[in-house]
Design a protein around this motif. Structure first.
Motif, PDB file in Angstrom:
ATOM      1  N   GLY B  40      -4.384  70.688 -14.716  1.00 43.01           N
ATOM      2  CA  GLY B  40      -4.234  71.492 -15.918  1.00 43.01           C
ATOM      3  C   GLY B  40      -5.361  72.486 -16.117  1.00 43.01           C
ATOM      4  O   GLY B  40      -5.497  73.082 -17.179  1.00 43.01           O
ATOM      5  N   TYR B  42      -5.608  75.294 -14.745  1.00 47.27           N
ATOM      6  CA  TYR B  42      -4.860  76.519 -15.017  1.00 47.27           C
ATOM      7  C   TYR B  42      -3.568  76.090 -15.702  1.00 47.27           C
ATOM      8  O   TYR B  42      -2.622  75.683 -15.029  1.00 47.27           O
ATOM      9  CB  TYR B  42      -4.524  77.280 -13.735  1.00 47.27           C
ATOM     10  CG  TYR B  42      -5.718  77.579 -12.855  1.00 47.27           C
ATOM     11  CD1 TYR B  42      -6.413  78.776 -12.983  1.00 47.27           C
ATOM     12  CD2 TYR B  42      -6.139  76.670 -11.903  1.00 47.27           C
ATOM     13  CE1 TYR B  42      -7.503  79.053 -12.182  1.00 47.27           C
ATOM     14  CE2 TYR B  42      -7.231  76.939 -11.092  1.00 47.27           C
ATOM     15  CZ  TYR B  42      -7.908  78.132 -11.238  1.00 47.27           C
ATOM     16  OH  TYR B  42      -8.980  78.398 -10.440  1.00 47.27           O
ATOM     17  N   PRO B  43      -3.512  76.132 -17.009  1.00 46.02           N
ATOM     18  CA  PRO B  43      -2.329  75.618 -17.713  1.00 46.02           C
ATOM     19  C   PRO B  43      -1.087  76.425 -17.369  1.00 46.02           C
ATOM     20  O   PRO B  43      -1.197  77.593 -16.987  1.00 46.02           O
ATOM     21  CB  PRO B  43      -2.708  75.782 -19.192  1.00 46.02           C
ATOM     22  CG  PRO B  43      -3.788  76.806 -19.202  1.00 46.02           C
ATOM     23  CD  PRO B  43      -4.504  76.691 -17.908  1.00 46.02           C
ATOM     24  N   SER B  46      -0.334  80.370 -16.928  1.00 51.41           N
ATOM     25  CA  SER B  46      -1.477  81.137 -16.439  1.00 51.41           C
ATOM     26  C   SER B  46      -1.047  82.017 -15.285  1.00 51.41           C
ATOM     27  O   SER B  46      -0.195  81.643 -14.492  1.00 51.41           O
ATOM     28  CB  SER B  46      -2.585  80.209 -15.924  1.00 51.41           C
ATOM     29  OG  SER B  46      -2.853  79.181 -16.828  1.00 51.41           O
ATOM     30  N   THR B  90       5.041  71.833 -16.178  1.00 51.29           N
ATOM     31  CA  THR B  90       4.944  70.537 -15.512  1.00 51.29           C
ATOM     32  C   THR B  90       6.309  69.967 -15.130  1.00 51.29           C
ATOM     33  O   THR B  90       6.452  69.341 -14.072  1.00 51.29           O
ATOM     34  CB  THR B  90       4.247  69.526 -16.442  1.00 51.29           C
ATOM     35  OG1 THR B  90       3.153  70.165 -17.071  1.00 51.29           O
ATOM     36  CG2 THR B  90       3.758  68.324 -15.661  1.00 51.29           C
TER      37      THR B  90
END
Lengths: 255, 255
Positions: B40, B42-43, B46, B90
């Motif tokens: 996470g 780089y969420p 991004s 995700t």
DNA sequence: GTGATGCAAAAGTCTGACTTTTTGAGTACG
DNA sequence: CGTACTCAAAAAGTCAGACTTTTGCATCAC
């Protein structure tokens, strides 16, 4: 310079996307070489050379290298200096990779593959249904009931395509509602299996009424939070799917 | 060498291979960027740029492109012209990819991940054991018994590491013997979970004697071809694993 | 036969130039 | 005021060529 203002607002289907020619050179080569490998066209142990492949597919070495890298990440091949790109034995492939699954389902040993996946389903879905009974939100319960009703409504009169849509949606909701991401991600696999049953394995008749009823009862059980019943009922559905498979394509003789 | 040959001459595990340092520039960058994304750092949403990444990691654009292609094949990122490399949500990740599993297990939400995988195990292994009772070869039965005996022998006296080896081998044999390739490929995941329990989650005491006995009885049931018993016993083992998890890291409050 | 040596093959890496797609800003037009 | 069209720039995509590194294999010396 014409504008396509008629028939222009159609949502592209999955097939459209995957068949489209515009996905870039890299993806096209991958979709050509990948299935060839999974189909056993290059049997395990075969050695390929990047340069040769690049020539054969008429792309630059950079593109071919990227393709090989992806195949490598799927454990379909291993690349070693001075040796080349070796096809790995089947047992080492990443058989859970959706792309690999799709390639194999499209290939020759589709029946074998379908059996493996159905057995997997039969293990997962009952547990997922049990968890769903505990964890499903009100929205998910509603969706589930709606799917079940849709299945009932389309279960007679050779409306197989419509039935399929509801069936797939039903199982997706259950897997999602389980709250387990590993289960949720199997939604695509289940969709693939169910679609395969309707399209390839030739369902002549309307779906089994008993199966339809079971789905309705699963929806009930989940709504009522009865985990054990949801699990047991889903296990019955799975049993049915396995039996159906045995009729269509008997399993290899037991040792 | 001491002891059973089939334990000592095992093929190098995935982890062994992937831990090696000599894997080339591409793999090193991948092993740096991959975990960062799954952690996470780089969420989702991004946007990265290939050139910028190439500079940051001090590699050429070709190498970075190959890395991005692999991440793309894992559905961790999507690459689009004029916009860059976007981190995907995700829910779209290929969570069954062994590499992704390893990255996530090494990261911050290891507990969550471990729970998902243990639930998956609890669904799969009983069914696999049932199939193993039907399909296991004489060699596999022998191996299973040997593993169970090894577990008994090392279950007392704080010989946790030795116990782990036998435990992992036991479950691998069961999954293999099921004859289902999808099950067989979960051997690495189970190994990862069991190793995690021993190493991270701090097992202070010797393993639960009840669990050890259950393993012995599963081996018996498989040897005798009693599918139902093998399944039921394995289900008990799985229940135990889930309970243990609840004690160590309670599940999120049920809605 | 055994071990050291060197050659060549193939992957790996780097660089720079070029192409293609796509977005968003600006602009003309209604 | 808003709609539609044009256009330029940004970023990925593609290509070609030169160079490096590893490594299997054959050769040769002992």
């Amino acid at each position: 310079m014409q504008k396509s203002d008629f028939l222009s607002t159609r949502v592209p289907s999955y097939a459209d996307v995957m068949t489209a020619q515009a996905r870039g050179l890299h993806a096209r080569v991958l979709d050509s070489l990948g299935p060839a490998i999974t189909a056993g066209e290059y049997p395990p142990g075969s050695v390929l050379r990047t340069d040769e492949l690049a020539q054969r597919f008429e792309v630059s070495r950079s593109v071919m290298r990227e393709v090989v890298r992806v195949l490598e990440s799927m454990h379909l091949v291993a690349s070693r200096r001075r040796v080349g790109v070796t096809v790995r034995p089947t047992e080492e492939w990443n058989v859970y990779d959706p792309q690999v699954i799709r390639w194999r389902l499209a290939g020759a040993d589709r029946p074998r593959q379908l059996r493996s996946l159905t057995v997997l389903r039969s293990a997962i879905e009952p547990v997922a249904a049990g968890l769903a009974a505990r964890n499903a939100t009100a929205e998910q319960c509603a969706a589930l009931t709606e799917c079940a009703l849709g299945m009932v409504a389309t279960s007679r009169g050779r409306r197989l395509e419509e039935y399929l849509v509801h069936d797939v949606a039903f199982h997706r909701v259950v897997l999602d509602a389980s709250g387990n991401e590993m289960f949720a991600r199997l939604g695509d696999v289940v969709a693939e299996i169910l679609a395969g049953r309707t399209h390839h394995d030739v369902m002549f008749e309307d779906p089994d009424p008993a199966a339809v009823t079971l789905h309705v009862r699963v929806a009930e059980a989940v709504r009522e939070g009865d985990a054990d019943r949801a699990e047991a009922l889903t296990r019955e559905i799975a049993e049915g799917a396995l039996k159906e498979l045995d009729i269509l394509a008997p399993p290899p003789a037991t040792r």
